[in-house]
Write an enzyme that holds these catalytic residues in place. Structure first.
Site, PDB file in Angstrom:
ATOM      1  N   CYS A 278       0.842  -1.181   0.000  1.00  0.00           N
ATOM      2  CA  CYS A 278       0.000   0.000   0.000  1.00  0.00           C
ATOM      3  C   CYS A 278       0.883   1.239   0.000  1.00  0.00           C
ATOM      4  O   CYS A 278       2.103   1.151   0.131  1.00  0.00           O
ATOM      5  CB  CYS A 278      -0.899  -0.012   1.224  1.00  0.00           C
ATOM      6  SG  CYS A 278      -1.812  -1.561   1.424  1.00  0.00           S
TER       7      CYS A 278
ATOM      8  N   ARG B 129       2.078   1.321  -7.525  1.00  0.00           N
ATOM      9  CA  ARG B 129       2.242   0.197  -6.616  1.00  0.00           C
ATOM     10  C   ARG B 129       1.070  -0.776  -6.689  1.00  0.00           C
ATOM     11  O   ARG B 129       1.174  -1.905  -6.221  1.00  0.00           O
ATOM     12  CB  ARG B 129       2.367   0.708  -5.173  1.00  0.00           C
ATOM     13  CG  ARG B 129       3.667   1.434  -4.918  1.00  0.00           C
ATOM     14  CD  ARG B 129       3.630   2.145  -3.588  1.00  0.00           C
ATOM     15  NE  ARG B 129       4.950   2.660  -3.278  1.00  0.00           N
ATOM     16  CZ  ARG B 129       5.677   2.287  -2.233  1.00  0.00           C
ATOM     17  NH1 ARG B 129       5.220   1.397  -1.403  1.00  0.00           N
ATOM     18  NH2 ARG B 129       6.865   2.795  -2.021  1.00  0.00           N
TER      19      ARG B 129
ATOM     20  N   TRP C 164      -4.160  -1.871  -0.942  1.00  0.00           N
ATOM     21  CA  TRP C 164      -4.271  -3.103  -1.734  1.00  0.00           C
ATOM     22  C   TRP C 164      -4.805  -4.167  -0.788  1.00  0.00           C
ATOM     23  O   TRP C 164      -4.167  -4.498   0.207  1.00  0.00           O
ATOM     24  CB  TRP C 164      -2.897  -3.500  -2.283  1.00  0.00           C
ATOM     25  CG  TRP C 164      -2.942  -4.532  -3.355  1.00  0.00           C
ATOM     26  CD1 TRP C 164      -2.440  -5.795  -3.304  1.00  0.00           C
ATOM     27  CD2 TRP C 164      -3.501  -4.404  -4.671  1.00  0.00           C
ATOM     28  NE1 TRP C 164      -2.646  -6.446  -4.488  1.00  0.00           N
ATOM     29  CE2 TRP C 164      -3.305  -5.624  -5.343  1.00  0.00           C
ATOM     30  CE3 TRP C 164      -4.168  -3.370  -5.325  1.00  0.00           C
ATOM     31  CZ2 TRP C 164      -3.738  -5.840  -6.649  1.00  0.00           C
ATOM     32  CZ3 TRP C 164      -4.607  -3.586  -6.629  1.00  0.00           C
ATOM     33  CH2 TRP C 164      -4.379  -4.799  -7.280  1.00  0.00           C
TER      34      TRP C 164
ATOM     35  N   ASN D 283       0.723   0.480   6.510  1.00  0.00           N
ATOM     36  CA  ASN D 283       1.214  -0.520   5.559  1.00  0.00           C
ATOM     37  C   ASN D 283       1.700  -1.717   6.353  1.00  0.00           C
ATOM     38  O   ASN D 283       2.280  -1.559   7.425  1.00  0.00           O
ATOM     39  CB  ASN D 283       2.390   0.019   4.732  1.00  0.00           C
ATOM     40  CG  ASN D 283       1.956   1.004   3.688  1.00  0.00           C
ATOM     41  OD1 ASN D 283       0.759   1.272   3.513  1.00  0.00           O
ATOM     42  ND2 ASN D 283       2.911   1.567   2.974  1.00  0.00           N
ATOM     43  N   GLY D 284       1.520  -2.913   5.816  1.00  0.00           N
ATOM     44  CA  GLY D 284       1.992  -4.116   6.495  1.00  0.00           C
ATOM     45  C   GLY D 284       0.841  -4.949   7.012  1.00  0.00           C
ATOM     46  O   GLY D 284      -0.311  -4.784   6.599  1.00  0.00           O
TER      47      GLY D 284
ATOM     48  N   GLU E 145      11.276 -15.611 -17.833  1.00  0.00           N
ATOM     49  CA  GLU E 145      10.956 -14.191 -17.649  1.00  0.00           C
ATOM     50  C   GLU E 145       9.968 -13.722 -18.709  1.00  0.00           C
ATOM     51  O   GLU E 145       9.041 -12.959 -18.421  1.00  0.00           O
ATOM     52  CB  GLU E 145      12.249 -13.372 -17.696  1.00  0.00           C
ATOM     53  CG  GLU E 145      12.057 -11.870 -17.610  1.00  0.00           C
ATOM     54  CD  GLU E 145      11.403 -11.378 -16.335  1.00  0.00           C
ATOM     55  OE1 GLU E 145      10.972 -10.207 -16.306  1.00  0.00           O
ATOM     56  OE2 GLU E 145      11.304 -12.159 -15.348  1.00  0.00           O
TER      57      GLU E 145
ATOM     58  N   LYS F 297       6.259 -12.160 -17.918  1.00  0.00           N
ATOM     59  CA  LYS F 297       5.794 -10.853 -18.402  1.00  0.00           C
ATOM     60  C   LYS F 297       4.461 -10.997 -19.130  1.00  0.00           C
ATOM     61  O   LYS F 297       3.554 -10.183 -18.939  1.00  0.00           O
ATOM     62  CB  LYS F 297       6.832 -10.232 -19.344  1.00  0.00           C
ATOM     63  CG  LYS F 297       8.032  -9.637 -18.665  1.00  0.00           C
ATOM     64  CD  LYS F 297       7.663  -8.423 -17.835  1.00  0.00           C
ATOM     65  CE  LYS F 297       8.693  -8.196 -16.742  1.00  0.00           C
ATOM     66  NZ  LYS F 297       8.623  -9.142 -15.629  1.00  0.00           N
TER      67      LYS F 297
ATOM     68  N   GLU G 180       1.692 -11.683 -16.641  1.00  0.00           N
ATOM     69  CA  GLU G 180       1.471 -10.544 -15.749  1.00  0.00           C
ATOM     70  C   GLU G 180       0.583  -9.484 -16.377  1.00  0.00           C
ATOM     71  O   GLU G 180      -0.324  -8.958 -15.720  1.00  0.00           O
ATOM     72  CB  GLU G 180       2.811  -9.890 -15.381  1.00  0.00           C
ATOM     73  CG  GLU G 180       3.573 -10.537 -14.256  1.00  0.00           C
ATOM     74  CD  GLU G 180       4.851  -9.779 -13.938  1.00  0.00           C
ATOM     75  OE1 GLU G 180       5.118  -9.560 -12.756  1.00  0.00           O
ATOM     76  OE2 GLU G 180       5.586  -9.399 -14.863  1.00  0.00           O
TER      77      GLU G 180
ATOM     78  N   HIS H 228       9.160 -34.581 -22.683  1.00  0.00           N
ATOM     79  CA  HIS H 228       8.819 -35.044 -21.348  1.00  0.00           C
ATOM     80  C   HIS H 228       7.498 -34.469 -20.856  1.00  0.00           C
ATOM     81  O   HIS H 228       7.288 -34.338 -19.645  1.00  0.00           O
ATOM     82  CB  HIS H 228       9.951 -34.709 -20.377  1.00  0.00           C
ATOM     83  CG  HIS H 228      11.225 -35.401 -20.689  1.00  0.00           C
ATOM     84  ND1 HIS H 228      11.529 -36.671 -20.241  1.00  0.00           N
ATOM     85  CD2 HIS H 228      12.273 -35.020 -21.456  1.00  0.00           C
ATOM     86  CE1 HIS H 228      12.712 -37.026 -20.688  1.00  0.00           C
ATOM     87  NE2 HIS H 228      13.192 -36.044 -21.433  1.00  0.00           N
TER      88      HIS H 228
ATOM     89  N   LYS I  23       3.584  -3.550  -6.965  1.00  0.00           N
ATOM     90  CA  LYS I  23       4.960  -3.354  -7.407  1.00  0.00           C
ATOM     91  C   LYS I  23       5.960  -4.043  -6.496  1.00  0.00           C
ATOM     92  O   LYS I  23       6.903  -4.666  -6.942  1.00  0.00           O
ATOM     93  CB  LYS I  23       5.270  -1.854  -7.491  1.00  0.00           C
ATOM     94  CG  LYS I  23       6.677  -1.548  -8.010  1.00  0.00           C
ATOM     95  CD  LYS I  23       6.880  -2.090  -9.409  1.00  0.00           C
ATOM     96  CE  LYS I  23       8.265  -1.809  -9.936  1.00  0.00           C
ATOM     97  NZ  LYS I  23       8.515  -2.527 -11.199  1.00  0.00           N
TER      98      LYS I  23
END
Length: 622
Positions: free
Chosen positions: A7, A32, A82, A107-108, A494, A498, A501, A517, A617
């Protein structure tokens, strides 16, 4: 319990109306990720005025604007939330207020909030939200009944909390004061002229100040218009230095770009230049770039352990190939959230490397703190590679290497990843040099390659129009497969990350040799297969893997080196991404093309590129 989120907090005490400053700060923290926002100020009559809204910051601004008497005040706090505890809803948004006497942003996570909530319900407190934060407001209110000093009341309240928090607190009992506290979640104080501000990120305050005090773990602060007093975890007065930020307010603006992600992709040539500056000469790496102790600490190590999360984990995976292939040093890479909970055995003389864009990643920080407890018995030097000075990880580590990516606003990391790879290449070369596991000739070859890297990245960016055209074929796709061998396998991972995401396409990555496999069962004309084909020792094997895909009707997209000659094969869509790249520069250069592909697929899908759903973020809580 594992929760994503970071947040945003903004606050301040000033001689002017604080509301526009708070709103601008919230806008600068939008990157964020958040689902609601709110603001609370002490008005001229020392009453708490609060407005909260679900959705984007403009929803909050609209609510403030339509009030018959829009709120204003000189002391205030604001927040972007968030959702962790409780669904996204206005009643769960911060700030939280207790009995019109105390307002709190947080926050937290307060891990023992359910125990505290039960105690507070027994005392007659009423709850209007599902959040853990509301117990903070009630606890401070309770302590104010016996301790009129707001700072001491906040300190006493925090003794009851288990977990992580950054707090901003105001009260009608001391209408000229803002009290803050931090434990496990970052918080900075912005220093103005006749005013002080707080924020969870420097970028929120750049329009009003370039001077910052970075609160340390366990710190408290009491701010008025004319004073900033800082106290340690025992409430003893301490001094913390004022540092000048080199960032400018304009550095986090979009300019000509449609999205921050696009802007940051195109900032990568300069980010590479900035990260290399002062770290290499024409032919050599400067070991001292990692700290004045670096040479002595590197001399003692026999192996490397890398810990990271998400994109940073992928950069570590690339580095493992470099360490073992180029200098023959054992290197292990592990996801921080797994490492910290499995009672790992870490051997003596291990360089423990943590990688994080923000320097506040909770699992990575916890893993570092866990390893530090072993340092009295073993030689385990610690190194953090990070994009943020004064972060928790940099303060906890023996050695620090700051990448110079600049502010990264897009949630999907691009230039931070590239500069992490540059940093890891310099680390591998430095260790090899100190340990005499690398010849001077090899060092010079690597340095010359890194000097060419900004140009190679520019050349890769020049293929945007071709990649944009290929992205059109993803318009109706729900799945994708990425293939690579050697260092291109983590680059494929990666690339898949992306794509999922920001476009919400289900994407997976495999080593190309693993097709038989299992993954080959997925191949048909509806699943794009993206392969990375550098001109290296594994090229012929990769070509055989690609023929297996082609034979089963797969839609094949290949990013190749100009010397790879896959383009001569029929049925493949090929982008000649680069030419004549080496083992260090190849993964960095090919990754640029995958970033552009993900970006343009997301545009076609119509998703929120910079703030993808459900993501934040930085992940500063478990």
């Amino acid at each position: 319990m594992d929760f994503f989120g970071m947040c945003g907090i903004v606050g301040g005490v000033a001689e002017r109306n604080i509301v526009p400053i708070l709103l601008e700060g919230l806008r600068r923290l939008e990157y964020r990720g958040y689902d609601s926002s709110g603001i609370a100020v002490l008005d001229a009559a020392a009453n708490i005025q609060r407005v909260r809204a679900l959705g984007k910051i403009n929803q909050l601004e609209s609510k403030i604007a339509i009030d018959a008497e829009p709120i204003s005040g000189q002391v205030g706090i604001a927040h972007t939330r968030w959702a962790t505890h409780g669904v996204p809803a206005e009643n769960n948004a911060h700030p939280h207020i207790c009995n019109n006497k105390v307002a709190v942003v947080h926050n937290g996570i307060i891990e023992n909030y359910q125990i505290l909530k039960a105690q507070q319900l027994a005392l007659g407190y009423r709850f209007t939200s599902e959040t853990d934060t509301e117990v903070v407001a009630h606890c401070i209110h309770k302590h104010l009944e016996s301790e009129p000093d707001l700072l001491k009341a906040v300190f006493n309240a925090t003794q009851n909390f288990e977990g992580a928090y950054a707090l901003g607190v105001l009260s009608i009992t001391q209408a000229d004061t803002l009290v803050v506290a931090r434990k496990g979640s970052p918080l900075v104080v912005g220093v103005g002229i006749g005013e002080y501000f707080i924020a969870s990120d420097v970028s929120a305050l750049l329009p009003v100040t370039q001077s910052f005090i970075f609160l340390e773990e366990g710190d408290f602060a009491r701010l008025t218009r004319s004073t900033c007093e800082i106290f340690d975890s025992q409430l003893k007065s301490v001094e913390r230095p004022i540092k000048q930020s080199s960032l400018k307010a304009s550095s986090v603006e979009l300019g000509e770009h449609r999205h921050y992600m696009h802007k940051e992709i195109f900032e990568q040539p300069q980010a590479v230049i900035d990260t290399l500056e002062g770290r290499i000469t024409q032919e050599h790496v400067l070991v001292s770039s990692f700290g004045h102790q670096a040479e002595a600490l590197f001399e003692s190590i026999e192996r490397v352990q890398i810990i990271a999360c998400g994109t940073s984990y992928h950069s570590g995976m690339v580095a493992r190939y470099w360490f073992e292939d180029i200098i023959g040093m054992p290197c292990q890479v592990e996801v921080a959230s797994e490492y910290r909970y499995r009672n790992p055995v870490i051997q003596n003389n291990t360089l423990f490397v943590t990688i994080s864009q923000s320097g506040e990643t909770a699992d990575t920080l916890a893993a570092l703190q866990q390893v530090k407890k072993l340092k009295s018995k073993k030689n385990i030097p610690t190194l953090t590679i990070c994009n943020v000075a004064e972060s928790s990880l940099t303060r906890e580590s023996d050695l620090t290497f700051l990448t110079h990516a600049g502010p990264e606003i897009g949630v999907a990391s691009t230039k931070a990843f590239t500069t992490q790879l540059v940093a890891l290449a310099l680390l591998m070369t430095s260790v090899g040099k100190v340990k005499k596991m690398m010849s001077v000739k090899r060092e010079t070859i690597i340095v010359k390659g890194l000097q060419k890297l900004p140009g190679l990245v520019k050349n890769a960016l020049a293929h945007e129009d071709t990649i944009k055209e290929i992205a059109q074929s993803f318009a109706d796709k729900q799945n994708a497969l990425f293939l690579g061998r050697g260092t291109m396998y983590p680059i494929a991972m990666e690339g898949a990350l992306k794509l999922k995401e920001i476009s919400y396409i289900h994407a997976e990555a495999y080593p190309a040799g693993e097709l038989k496999h299992g993954p080959l069962a997925l191949i048909d004309e509806n699943i794009p297969v993206i392969a990375i084909a550098p001109h290296d020792d594994l090229l012929e094997k990769l070509k055989s893997n690609l023929q297996e895909v082609k034979a089963r009707g797969g839609q094949m997209i290949v990013f190749e080196d100009e010397m790879s000659n896959i383009s001569s094969e029929s049925g493949f869509r090929v982008v000649k991404t680069t030419t004549n790249v080496g083992r260090i520069t190849a993964p960095i250069t090919f990754n640029i093309a995958l970033q552009l592909l993900s970006y343009h697929v997301a545009l076609i899908k119509g998703t929120d590129v910079d703030q993808p759903r459900n993501l934040a973020k930085s992940v500063t809580v478990e």
